[in-house]
Design a protein around this motif. Structure first.
Motif, PDB file in Angstrom:
ATOM      1  N   ARG A  69      -6.448  -0.342   1.057  1.00 56.98           N
ATOM      2  CA  ARG A  69      -6.421   0.890   0.270  1.00 56.98           C
ATOM      3  C   ARG A  69      -6.345   2.106   1.183  1.00 56.98           C
ATOM      4  O   ARG A  69      -7.010   2.167   2.221  1.00 56.98           O
ATOM      5  CB  ARG A  69      -7.694   0.958  -0.591  1.00 56.98           C
ATOM      6  CG  ARG A  69      -7.786   2.172  -1.497  1.00 56.98           C
ATOM      7  CD  ARG A  69      -8.971   2.019  -2.449  1.00 56.98           C
ATOM      8  NE  ARG A  69     -10.242   1.894  -1.736  1.00 56.98           N
ATOM      9  CZ  ARG A  69     -11.019   2.930  -1.414  1.00 56.98           C
ATOM     10  NH1 ARG A  69     -10.643   4.164  -1.725  1.00 56.98           N
ATOM     11  NH2 ARG A  69     -12.171   2.739  -0.785  1.00 56.98           N
ATOM     12  N   SER A 101      -9.502  -3.922   1.940  1.00 53.61           N
ATOM     13  CA  SER A 101      -9.019  -3.662   0.578  1.00 53.61           C
ATOM     14  C   SER A 101      -7.561  -3.241   0.550  1.00 53.61           C
ATOM     15  O   SER A 101      -6.967  -3.144  -0.525  1.00 53.61           O
ATOM     16  CB  SER A 101      -9.869  -2.580  -0.085  1.00 53.61           C
ATOM     17  OG  SER A 101      -9.686  -1.327   0.572  1.00 53.61           O
ATOM     18  N   THR A 145       0.856  -1.186   0.000  1.00 51.92           N
ATOM     19  CA  THR A 145       0.000   0.000   0.000  1.00 51.92           C
ATOM     20  C   THR A 145       0.893   1.238   0.000  1.00 51.92           C
ATOM     21  O   THR A 145       1.520   1.541   1.020  1.00 51.92           O
ATOM     22  CB  THR A 145      -0.917   0.039   1.220  1.00 51.92           C
ATOM     23  OG1 THR A 145      -1.724  -1.141   1.259  1.00 51.92           O
ATOM     24  CG2 THR A 145      -1.823   1.271   1.185  1.00 51.92           C
TER      25      THR A 145
END
Length: 396
Positions: free
Chosen positions: A231, A229, A192
């Motif tokens: 994210r 996710s 990430t």
């Protein structure tokens, strides 16, 4: 954490992150009674626990997410682990082991170049020292206190585990990124990028385990990440930016209503709303507020004020100041934790090459133990709780 060799390497972080992205690298315990009417009403008419991240152990008490980490509430797997303290050193690159009962150093192990923290695994069965310069972890067996194998991991300044136990997360400060690993095989699963998070540092998870907030020490901000996710959702700036030393540690309030963010330069805590979208207020403690720890009932929060040589004691639910404990002769209290019985607070003396042991009842200094060069994120073991989220022993 002081900026040094890792900060100078940050210039290449964007190239590394772009390449990673393109290649797809991948006992009983009573909940605290709070004095305010709002908390009393909530306790009288409890709301249901939030729906957690799939696979996460259920939240037993939404008004105290740390309830299962109460005094001596040891999981069967750790009940017979010897009471030891593992002290990592930035300067000497080793881990010293101290007997909690005698305060004596009983072992010393080489662990790398610049060893930052000793971190309990999600299942509480392994401790990992993190070496971000050497790019590896070293495993310790808490049953024996002995060091074991080394594991290649990218830039592990700090290490966390998702609440479902699915991932280990290397907080890669130099790379401005989070590296997600299988915590059993240590195969890398994802990356990430956090391009605006200079000095990615400490982290905490929401009560439902779905959101993680990472502090950005050299950017004056926090990064909010969706756990499922992996994210980045948003960045939240602190209202005032000073130089390069904040924010650092972060903890979720016991009832999940807000997040406490220690800021060394600001000399206190920023309080974020429960959704981690905005900063609500500031609470002053002392010079270089750095580490945050709760007592075993999660009624009080201890703030290590590193440059003030003191520990500020706050109400865990409201951050109302309760007391200030000054170390005799001063000092540099940094990172650590509370013992399983809740009676002692152990903290590294970052710039004084010592470890402090304080009474949690009145702040009395019980012992000052000489250690190696640059003690940092020490781990007090065993810790109560069902599972570990990482760092120096965030358990729930």
């Amino acid at each position: 954490m002081m900026p040094g060799s890792r900060v100078r390497r940050c210039a290449a972080a964007g190239v590394l992150l772009l390449a990673a992205t393109l290649t797809g690298c991948t006992g009983t315990h009573t909940a605290p009674r709070h004095a305010t009417a709002r908390h009393a009403a909530a306790t009288t008419h409890p709301s249901p626990a939030p729906a957690g991240l799939p696979g996460m152990p259920p939240v037993a008490d939404p008004h105290n997410v740390y309830r299962d980490a109460g005094a001596n509430m040891l999981a069967p797997a750790v009940r017979h682990d010897p009471p030891l303290v593992y002290v990592p050193h930035n300067g000497s690159g080793d881990v010293w082991v101290i007997d909690q009962r005698t305060f004596r150093v009983v072992a010393r192990y080489p662990a790398g170049v610049e060893v930052q923290h000793v971190v309990p695994s999600w299942d509480l069965r392994t401790l990992y020292s993190t070496d971000d310069v050497g790019n590896h972890l070293r495993a310790f067996d808490p049953r024996t206190g002995k060091a074991g194998r080394t594991i290649a991991v990218v830039d592990p300044y700090n290490l966390y585990f998702t609440p479902d136990g699915r991932y280990g997360i290397s907080v890669a400060e130099d790379h401005r990124a989070l590296y997600w690993y299988d915590p059993h095989s240590w195969a890398q699963r994802a990356v990430t990028p956090l391009p605006k998070c200079a000095g990615a540092d400490h982290a905490e998870f929401s009560a439902d385990g779905r959101t993680a907030v990472f502090t950005c020490e050299f950017a004056g901000a926090v990064a909010v990440v969706d756990v499922a996710s992996r994210r980045l959702l948003r960045m939240v700036d602190m209202p005032r930016r000073y130089t390069h030393m904040g924010p650092q540690d972060i903890k979720l309030a016991p009832d999940g209503r807000h997040w406490y963010v220690a800021d060394c330069d600001a000399g206190g805590l920023w309080v974020l709303d429960g959704a981690a979208r905005s900063v609500q207020r500031f609470v002053r403690t002392g010079a270089c507020a750095h580490g945050l720890y709760f007592d075993r009932p999660a009624r009080r929060m201890f703030v290590s004020d590193r440059m003030a040589g003191s520990v500020s004691v706050l109400d865990a639910y409201t951050a109302r100041p309760l007391a200030t404990w000054h170390l005799p002769g001063g000092g540099s209290p940094d990172m650590g934790n509370v013992t399983a019985d809740g009676r002692q607070l152990w903290l590294s003396g970052r710039y004084d090459d010592v470890v402090y042991v304080l009474s949690t009842s009145d702040g009395r200094l019980i012992r000052r133990i000489p250690v190696g060069n640059g003690p940092h994120g020490l781990c007090v073991w065993p810790q109560p709780g069902r599972y570990s989220l990482g760092h120096t022993g965030i358990t729930r």
